[in-house]
Design a protein around this motif. Structure first.
Motif, PDB file in Angstrom:
ATOM      1  N   GLY A   1       0.724  -1.278  -0.125  1.00 42.78           N
ATOM      2  CA  GLY A   1      -0.052   0.020   0.186  1.00 42.78           C
ATOM      3  C   GLY A   1       0.858   1.395   0.110  1.00 42.78           C
ATOM      4  O   GLY A   1       1.959   1.161   0.772  1.00 42.78           O
ATOM      5  N   VAL A   2       0.402   2.474  -0.620  1.00 40.34           N
ATOM      6  CA  VAL A   2       0.973   3.429  -0.649  1.00 40.34           C
ATOM      7  C   VAL A   2       0.236   4.717  -0.080  1.00 40.34           C
ATOM      8  O   VAL A   2      -0.948   4.789  -0.492  1.00 40.34           O
ATOM      9  CB  VAL A   2       1.339   3.869  -2.192  1.00 40.34           C
ATOM     10  CG1 VAL A   2       2.165   5.282  -2.083  1.00 40.34           C
ATOM     11  CG2 VAL A   2       2.489   2.995  -2.764  1.00 40.34           C
ATOM     12  N   GLN A   3       0.520   5.130   0.809  1.00 41.21           N
ATOM     13  CA  GLN A   3      -0.315   6.232   1.446  1.00 41.21           C
ATOM     14  C   GLN A   3      -0.186   7.655   0.844  1.00 41.21           C
ATOM     15  O   GLN A   3       1.013   8.014   0.443  1.00 41.21           O
ATOM     16  CB  GLN A   3      -0.019   6.590   3.012  1.00 41.21           C
ATOM     17  CG  GLN A   3      -0.851   7.252   3.741  1.00 41.21           C
ATOM     18  CD  GLN A   3      -0.395   7.153   5.369  1.00 41.21           C
ATOM     19  OE1 GLN A   3       0.717   7.472   5.541  1.00 41.21           O
ATOM     20  NE2 GLN A   3      -1.451   7.132   6.108  1.00 41.21           N
ATOM     21  N   TYR A   4      -1.244   8.387   0.606  1.00 42.74           N
ATOM     22  CA  TYR A   4      -1.237   9.934   0.200  1.00 42.74           C
ATOM     23  C   TYR A   4      -2.219  10.595   0.850  1.00 42.74           C
ATOM     24  O   TYR A   4      -3.086  10.180   1.474  1.00 42.74           O
ATOM     25  CB  TYR A   4      -1.525   9.783  -1.338  1.00 42.74           C
ATOM     26  CG  TYR A   4      -2.967   9.195  -1.757  1.00 42.74           C
ATOM     27  CD1 TYR A   4      -3.913  10.172  -1.895  1.00 42.74           C
ATOM     28  CD2 TYR A   4      -3.506   7.810  -1.644  1.00 42.74           C
ATOM     29  CE1 TYR A   4      -5.385   9.786  -1.890  1.00 42.74           C
ATOM     30  CE2 TYR A   4      -4.623   7.481  -1.899  1.00 42.74           C
ATOM     31  CZ  TYR A   4      -5.578   8.515  -2.054  1.00 42.74           C
ATOM     32  OH  TYR A   4      -6.864   7.990  -2.310  1.00 42.74           O
TER      33      TYR A   4
ATOM     34  N   THR B   1      -3.689   3.856  -1.387  1.00 40.24           N
ATOM     35  CA  THR B   1      -3.850   2.908  -2.602  1.00 40.24           C
ATOM     36  C   THR B   1      -3.314   1.480  -2.375  1.00 40.24           C
ATOM     37  O   THR B   1      -1.944   1.431  -2.057  1.00 40.24           O
ATOM     38  CB  THR B   1      -3.109   3.875  -3.888  1.00 40.24           C
ATOM     39  OG1 THR B   1      -3.868   5.010  -3.923  1.00 40.24           O
ATOM     40  CG2 THR B   1      -3.399   2.917  -5.150  1.00 40.24           C
ATOM     41  N   ASN B   2      -3.886   0.378  -2.688  1.00 42.46           N
ATOM     42  CA  ASN B   2      -3.571  -0.766  -2.265  1.00 42.46           C
ATOM     43  C   ASN B   2      -3.143  -1.486  -3.747  1.00 42.46           C
ATOM     44  O   ASN B   2      -3.810  -1.298  -4.535  1.00 42.46           O
ATOM     45  CB  ASN B   2      -4.575  -1.648  -1.537  1.00 42.46           C
ATOM     46  CG  ASN B   2      -4.970  -1.095  -0.387  1.00 42.46           C
ATOM     47  OD1 ASN B   2      -4.296  -0.779   0.425  1.00 42.46           O
ATOM     48  ND2 ASN B   2      -6.406  -0.769  -0.378  1.00 42.46           N
ATOM     49  N   TYR B   3      -2.152  -2.212  -3.779  1.00 43.14           N
ATOM     50  CA  TYR B   3      -1.439  -2.949  -4.929  1.00 43.14           C
ATOM     51  C   TYR B   3      -1.365  -4.299  -4.550  1.00 43.14           C
ATOM     52  O   TYR B   3      -1.011  -4.750  -3.290  1.00 43.14           O
ATOM     53  CB  TYR B   3      -0.286  -2.323  -5.242  1.00 43.14           C
ATOM     54  CG  TYR B   3      -0.378  -0.769  -5.863  1.00 43.14           C
ATOM     55  CD1 TYR B   3      -0.565  -0.598  -6.985  1.00 43.14           C
ATOM     56  CD2 TYR B   3       0.054   0.083  -4.638  1.00 43.14           C
ATOM     57  CE1 TYR B   3      -0.594   0.802  -7.232  1.00 43.14           C
ATOM     58  CE2 TYR B   3      -0.128   1.575  -5.134  1.00 43.14           C
ATOM     59  CZ  TYR B   3      -0.271   1.704  -6.431  1.00 43.14           C
ATOM     60  OH  TYR B   3      -0.458   3.081  -6.848  1.00 43.14           O
ATOM     61  N   SER B   4      -1.586  -5.203  -5.930  1.00 43.38           N
ATOM     62  CA  SER B   4      -1.213  -6.734  -5.512  1.00 43.38           C
ATOM     63  C   SER B   4      -0.653  -7.132  -6.785  1.00 43.38           C
ATOM     64  O   SER B   4      -0.784  -6.547  -7.685  1.00 43.38           O
ATOM     65  CB  SER B   4      -2.229  -7.219  -5.298  1.00 43.38           C
ATOM     66  OG  SER B   4      -3.124  -7.549  -5.974  1.00 43.38           O
TER      67      SER B   4
ATOM     68  N   SER C   1     -13.162  -1.935  -0.255  1.00 46.82           N
ATOM     69  CA  SER C   1     -11.749  -1.669  -0.572  1.00 46.82           C
ATOM     70  C   SER C   1     -11.457  -1.963  -1.652  1.00 46.82           C
ATOM     71  O   SER C   1     -11.967  -2.704  -2.754  1.00 46.82           O
ATOM     72  CB  SER C   1     -11.154  -3.028   0.184  1.00 46.82           C
ATOM     73  OG  SER C   1      -9.751  -2.900   0.032  1.00 46.82           O
ATOM     74  N   ILE C   2     -10.364  -1.143  -2.498  1.00 50.71           N
ATOM     75  CA  ILE C   2     -10.194  -1.415  -3.638  1.00 50.71           C
ATOM     76  C   ILE C   2      -8.616  -1.620  -3.858  1.00 50.71           C
ATOM     77  O   ILE C   2      -7.765  -0.986  -3.084  1.00 50.71           O
ATOM     78  CB  ILE C   2     -10.343   0.107  -4.568  1.00 50.71           C
ATOM     79  CG1 ILE C   2     -11.853   0.468  -4.475  1.00 50.71           C
ATOM     80  CG2 ILE C   2      -9.774   0.016  -6.102  1.00 50.71           C
ATOM     81  CD1 ILE C   2     -12.338   1.955  -4.972  1.00 50.71           C
ATOM     82  N   THR C   3      -8.163  -2.761  -4.676  1.00 50.97           N
ATOM     83  CA  THR C   3      -6.898  -2.830  -4.901  1.00 50.97           C
ATOM     84  C   THR C   3      -6.624  -2.799  -6.458  1.00 50.97           C
ATOM     85  O   THR C   3      -7.247  -3.298  -7.100  1.00 50.97           O
ATOM     86  CB  THR C   3      -6.662  -4.339  -4.384  1.00 50.97           C
ATOM     87  OG1 THR C   3      -6.910  -4.371  -2.861  1.00 50.97           O
ATOM     88  CG2 THR C   3      -5.391  -4.747  -4.837  1.00 50.97           C
TER      89      THR C   3
END
Length: 125
Positions: A29-32, A43-46, A89-91
């Protein structure tokens, strides 16, 4: 068009058996700061990458650890929307993902994809 992100892993990648190969599920995850809501958001990534047994598998285990820094590249991004414990939740899922730059975060030594053990591009995602 390829997409790429560099992240610090808060948790090690989850390993799973994928036929003759080993799969590594990477979540980050990247916080903004959201100027509209005036809140910090994520923003969540996988991504899933596959390794052949041996040197490539060992390399991924050594860098896909908590605190590791990794560049993930994917051919496309799929948006996953689901109900999490705290609501929707959005990834963003990288499709046909590959590892570029990676380091365990524990040393000054790093590597890029030209120095990785050989990987097989034909393994389906």
């Amino acid at each position: 068009m390829a997409h790429s992100i560099t992240v610090r892993l808060n948790k090690p990648a989850r390993e799973f058996q994928a036929g003759e190969n080993i799969g590594f599920n990477i979540r980050a995850g990247v916080q903004y700061y959201d100027r509209q809501t005036k809140n910090k958001e994520w923003t969540n990534y996988s991504a899933v990458v596959f390794a052949k047994p041996g040197a490539q598998e060992d390399y991924y285990r050594s860098v896909l650890v908590e605190g590791g820094i990794v560049e993930i590249t994917g051919e496309n991004i799929k948006v996953d929307v689901y109900q999490g414990q705290n609501g929707q939740s959005i990834t963003l899922e990288f499709l046909n993902a590959k590892i570029g730059f990676a380091t365990s975060g524990n040393s000054q030594q790093s590597s890029n994809h030209q120095n990785h053990p050989e990987y097989d591009d034909s393994i389906p995602f």
